[in-house]
Structure formats: C-alpha cells, structure tokens
Write an enzyme that holds these catalytic residues in place. Sequence first.
Site: not given
Ligand code: ADP
Length: 465
Positions: A66-69, A71-73, A288
């Site tokens: 999935g795209p960045p941000g 919630g994968k991490t 760079e």
């Molecule tokens: P990814 O790994 O997909 O790039 P992250 O898990 O690092 O995204 O998300 C960064 C932050 O955004 C998380 O620490 C959280 O605060 C918020 N966030 C992202 N997705 C969610 C979600 N589904 N529910 C709650 N918070 C989220």
Amino acid sequence: SGARVRRAHSKKLPQFLERGVDVKFSDVAGLGKIRLELEEVVKFFTHGEMYRRRGVKIPGGILLCGPPGVGKTLLAKAVAGEAGVNFFSISASQFVEIYVGVGASRVRALYQEAKENAPSVVFIDELDAVGRERGLIKGSGGQERDATLNQLLVCLDGFEGKGEVITIAATNRPDILDPALVRPGRFDRKIFVPKPGIIGRIEILKVHARKKPMAEDVDYMAVASMTEGMVGAELANIIEVAAINMMRDGRSEITTDDLLQAAQIEERGTLDRKDRSTEMWRQLALNEASMAVVAANFSDLKNIEFITISPRAGRELGYVRVKMDHVKFNSGMLSRQSLLDHITVQVAPRAADEIWYGEDKLSTIWAETGDNARSAARAFVLGGLSEKHHGLADFWVADRLNEIDLEALRILNMCYDRAKEVSLYAWQVFQLKLLLNRIPLHSLKIRIAIQEAFDKRHQRAPQDY
Ligand code: ADP
C-alpha cells in the site's frame, strides 16, 4: 578473561530492537478486515502450539502492500504489541544505502538479534528497495542488492513455519518484487492496505482525537469530506496542527474550524511536494550535488554513476548512486577510512547548506541523510572502530550507552568538519579552474602561479581524519 568476555557478549546491545512498542489494534483505525487477518497472526504467537498440532502452516512472512502513510508500520507494531513480543525493524533502503556493500551482513545481524530475542516480529519497510527482481538492475548496484536479497531469502527460510520469528514487510510496489520472495513459506501472504474511504477517515481522525481536548460538537464528517485522498499519516498530522492552532490562540478546546484550517494546510503541503518551486529544485540540486562532490574526493566512493533529483516512487527527494568495489564491500573488508568517508558524504548536504545559505538560513532538506549519518556513526562506535575504544569487549555493556552516544557524536562532528573542508576545497578548485580558463595567454606568469597554487591545494586536499 574468558568469563568477562562472555558476560560482555551476552549483554551486547541489540541494534534493531525498538524498545517500548506499545501499539494496540485499537490504535489502528478504518482497516476492519485487514485487522482481522492480522489478529490471526497474533494467534500464531499466542497459540502457536495449537496451530502446529492441527497441521496449520504458520507463514514465515506477511507482505503489507500500500501507499506510504496508510498505517503499515502501525499494523506491524500492533501485531507485536498485542502478542507481547519484541519488535525489530529496519528500512530495506538502509540495507542498500547506509553502509553500501554490507547489506547482507546487516540482514544476518538483524535476524540473529530477532532469534536471540524470540518470539519477535521483524519489520522490513520498503522491501522493494532490496527485493526488486534480480537481473532487473544492471550494473554494480544490482550485485549488491542480489547479495542482500539472497541473504534475506536464506533468513526467511530459516524460520519457516516455526512461528518464533515472523517477518512483516511493507512495500508500495509488490509488482516489482523478485518472484523468489513471494514463494510459499516466504512472503506468501499478501495483504493490501488501501487509502481510507470517508468512514475510515472519520475513524482515524477520532483515534487521534482521543488524546486531545476536542470540543464536544466537532463535525468529523465535515473534516473527512474535505480530506478525500488523504492517508492516516496526513490525518494524524491535521489533528496535531489543529492542536497547535488552538494553543496559539490561547483556547482550551480544538474546534471544527481548527481542523478545517489544518486540513487546508496539509492539502497545500501535499501539493507543494508535487509542484516544487524553483527554489526547492535548487536546494534539492545542491543537496545531491554536495554529496557527489564530497564523494568524488574519496577513493572508494569517487565513481559516481548517477545523480538525479527527479521525484521517484516512495519518499526520496533525490538520489546519488556510486559505483562500488563489490568484492571488497561484500567481504566486509571496508576500511575504517572508507566508513568515515561514507559518514562524511552523508553530512555533506548539511555542510553545503551552511556554506551556501549560511548558518541562519539552514533548511531541513538534509535531515534524512543526517539521520543516516547518525546511525552510521553509532554503528561505527558499536563496531569498535573508533580509536578510543577498539578492542574493548566491555564497551558492549549496556550501562555505557551514554559513552557510545558521546563518541558517536565526536565522530559525527569530525566528519562534519571534514565535509565542510572538502566542500570548500572543491568550491575553490572550481573557481580557480574558471579563473584559469579566463586568463589570456600573455599573462603566462600569473597562469603558472595560479596553477602552482592549485597544485599545492591539491596536495593539501584533506586525506586523514
Ligand atoms: P506506513 O508504514 O504505511 O507508511 P505508518 O504506519 O508509518 O504508515 O503511519 C504513520 C502514522 O500515521 C502512524 O504512526 C499513525 O499515527 C498514523 N496512521 C496511519 N494510518 C493509520 C490508521 N489506519 N489508523 C490510525 N493512525 C494511522
């Protein structure tokens, strides 16, 4: 004595362990079905024996796409948090970039740590950085990646079905992964994490509002409607910005208006990233180029293959690729000097910023390479390479943490001074060359004088740390 060495060894500091990961599924919003799938992974840890008895195969790896941000991490952390196991993480781009050439040994070390501290979740972010299909990348960069990828495959196979170490990886490009990675027993479970819809956005906003003083009548629907296309990371940011807004006005509750204003700011930020201004392009180019200019002065890093500042998939602002001597790098024969050179290259953007824009006009464009430098300096000290401490086994003991940081800081400062010196030197050489080309023939003497000055400078080019 032997006993002392053993004791010291057993207290070796884990490099990849993230302490205090306290994320629960209740912190992840808007991902109903996906959450259910990951709850099952938690059960592999908590009820592993039951699964094995019933002949259910426990996967070695789970791939979050999935795209960045989105919630994968966060999901990976929630798995570790709910199962109560250790969380080890690394970004695969670090495998390839931090110590170019030592990717394979970093993968080994990562899994060694995870195993010694099992049960554990290993999280690999940006898997595509190392897991691209082999043979797709021509040239030396490809070989480096191959060695790292092969090592990763070996490690994944080592834990297949045992349920003591489960790897969760994230990528935005599952389509370009090497097929070997997604074979049964490796990343054979693919879970797609999409951008949230309107209901998802409301839920995410509410999760992040939990710890904030929200006005009772906040209209989450209005905010969610205005944030079409935004991901969790951006929504979380909106709440933070709204809170700052409230504080600035000396109020005690966050209102719908605060949120809508913050959403507008976030929206603009997203656009800025897409449409870079001339000034931003200039800063990126300097960022760079400064790395390339400094790298060109170091014997192991001087063969620059490729520089770009065009936006790429993922989060990178730009990219410099250096052609490396892979036999040397893969065998771990990096000299102390090369490692310091590497750190120096990573702090070069900061030095360039200071030289070109001045200390009071520094931007944060170098923050990312600055982070690389910090972890590399720490690894340098932990590896026993700083002159103060090499060979000291008890340096591994945890209560000397502070000393390690101080020494890493000293290394960083040393590399920073050197980056400035080399950058300035390169700049002067450049100007001298311009001058030489402009001087008419009749002033041969001046020309020779300048040439001599140039040569002398050349000899005085900084060599040692
Ligand atoms: P990814 O790994 O997909 O790039 P992250 O898990 O690092 O995204 O998300 C960064 C932050 O955004 C998380 O620490 C959280 O605060 C918020 N966030 C992202 N997705 C969610 C979600 N589904 N529910 C709650 N918070 C989220």
